[in-house]
Design an enzyme around this catalytic site. Structure first.
Site, mmCIF file in Angstrom:
data_model
loop_
_atom_site.group_PDB
_atom_site.id
_atom_site.type_symbol
_atom_site.label_atom_id
_atom_site.label_comp_id
_atom_site.label_asym_id
_atom_site.label_seq_id
_atom_site.Cartn_x
_atom_site.Cartn_y
_atom_site.Cartn_z
ATOM 1 N N LYS A 169 18.730 -5.979 -35.021
ATOM 2 C CA LYS A 169 18.630 -7.122 -35.928
ATOM 3 C C LYS A 169 19.379 -8.285 -35.298
ATOM 4 O O LYS A 169 20.550 -8.170 -34.941
ATOM 5 C CB LYS A 169 19.261 -6.758 -37.266
HETATM 6 C C1 R5P Z 1 25.400 -9.796 -42.022
HETATM 7 O O1 R5P Z 1 25.919 -9.231 -41.094
HETATM 8 C C2 R5P Z 1 24.706 -9.065 -43.054
HETATM 9 O O2 R5P Z 1 24.274 -7.855 -42.516
HETATM 10 C C3 R5P Z 1 23.538 -9.738 -43.716
HETATM 11 O O3 R5P Z 1 22.894 -8.776 -44.437
HETATM 12 C C4 R5P Z 1 22.554 -10.325 -42.765
HETATM 13 O O4 R5P Z 1 23.151 -11.378 -42.076
HETATM 14 C C5 R5P Z 1 21.232 -10.753 -43.402
HETATM 15 O O5 R5P Z 1 21.428 -11.609 -44.410
HETATM 16 P P1 R5P Z 1 21.121 -13.154 -44.305
HETATM 17 O O6 R5P Z 1 19.633 -13.278 -44.236
HETATM 18 O O7 R5P Z 1 21.682 -13.702 -45.568
HETATM 19 O O8 R5P Z 1 21.772 -13.683 -43.068
#
Ligand code: R5P
Length: 261
Positions: A169
């Site tokens: 990710k």
């Molecule tokens: C950050 O490390 C978290 O895992 C969040 O879940 C991730 O960043 C995704 O969320 P967002 O789309 O709000 O950035």
């Protein structure tokens, strides 16, 4: 392992809409997640997986709800700590199994002060998860001081995959094709800070066009004016190959939407 992976990345089109609501592990009661159940329940029909902490899972998500879970297993620091990027293991694999998760997520801090600690803890998580057939998602490129460009994303993503991540990710950047091409495992993008809806939809579209298998999106969905319409719009891009403008129509048509003409 394959069975669990197919609960995250849907075999029908090899794509996924992961709904990320794990922010509380370092941000506390994040805007939009004050009560995770209230926020998340209406969104679940349009999500392929739910990413959250074990505490959020236990307290907010009824066990009867049929949604594959990706459990956050890294943490240990908060936004109040200057060493925010020094995460360790916060949940055992035994508990992950007990919670019947489809995958676990761990943040690695490539290029940050505590890079080595996080990469070694990550490799430990991979070892333990592999022995139980649990996919591991490496969360890369977190940290406000990181230069987010294709070179850095490519480096962080490839390191994650080489250590054993099953999914990476990361964040969408210009030249994202190169990041995807040089990463041997599926890549999903985080949404990042809340932006206007059309920008978030364009980012999701561009990532898919560049070869990402989907999104792991949080704030741009649950902090949207109409989260239910927003996740449907994101879903339309990821699973139905809609353009951002087509997906935006979903927001425009949503009842009471501020987007309606
Ligand atoms: C950050 O490390 C978290 O895992 C969040 O879940 C991730 O960043 C995704 O969320 P967002 O789309 O709000 O950035």
């Amino acid at each position: 392992m394959k069975n669990r992976l197919s609960r995250i990345i849907k075999p029908k089109d090899n794509r996924t809409v992961m709904l990320a609501v794990d922010h509380g592990y370092f941000m506390g009661p994040t805007s939009g997640l004050e009560n995770i159940a209230d926020t998340v329940n209406p969104l679940l029909p349009y999500a392929d997986t739910l990413m959250l902490t074990r505490g959020a899972l236990r307290n907010y998500i009824a066990p009867e709800i049929d949604i594959p879970i990706v459990l956050r297993v890294s943490g240990g620091t908060s936004i109040l700590n200057e060493n925010l990027l020094h995460e360790g293991i916060i949940a055992s694999m035994e508990d992950a199994v007990r919670l019947n998760v489809s995958g676990v997520a761990f943040s690695i801090m490539v290029g940050a002060k505590y890079e080595r600690d996080t990469l070694l803890a990550f490799s430990q998580v991979v070892d333990e998860a592999e022995s139980l057939g649990i996919p591991v998602i490496a969360v890369t490129a977190v940290g406000k001081d990181m230069v987010r460009d294709a070179r850095y994303m490519g480096l962080a993503s490839r390191i994650a995959a080489e250590i054993g991540a099953h999914i990476v990710k990361t964040y969408y950047v210009e030249g994202f094709e190169k990041v995807v091409e040089t990463c041997p495992v599926p890549v999903v993008i985080a949404g990042g800070k809340k932006t206007d809806e059309i920008t978030a939809l364009r980012t999701a579209f561009n990532a898919i066009e560049a070869g990402a298998v989907g999104v792991d999106m949080g704030r741009n969905i649950f902090q949207a004016n109409n989260p239910e319409a927003m996740i449907q719009a994101v879903n339309a891009i990821v699973h139905d190959n809609h353009t951002p403008d087509e997906a935006y129509q979903i927001l425009s048509k949503a009842k009471g939407s501020r987007f309606s003409k």
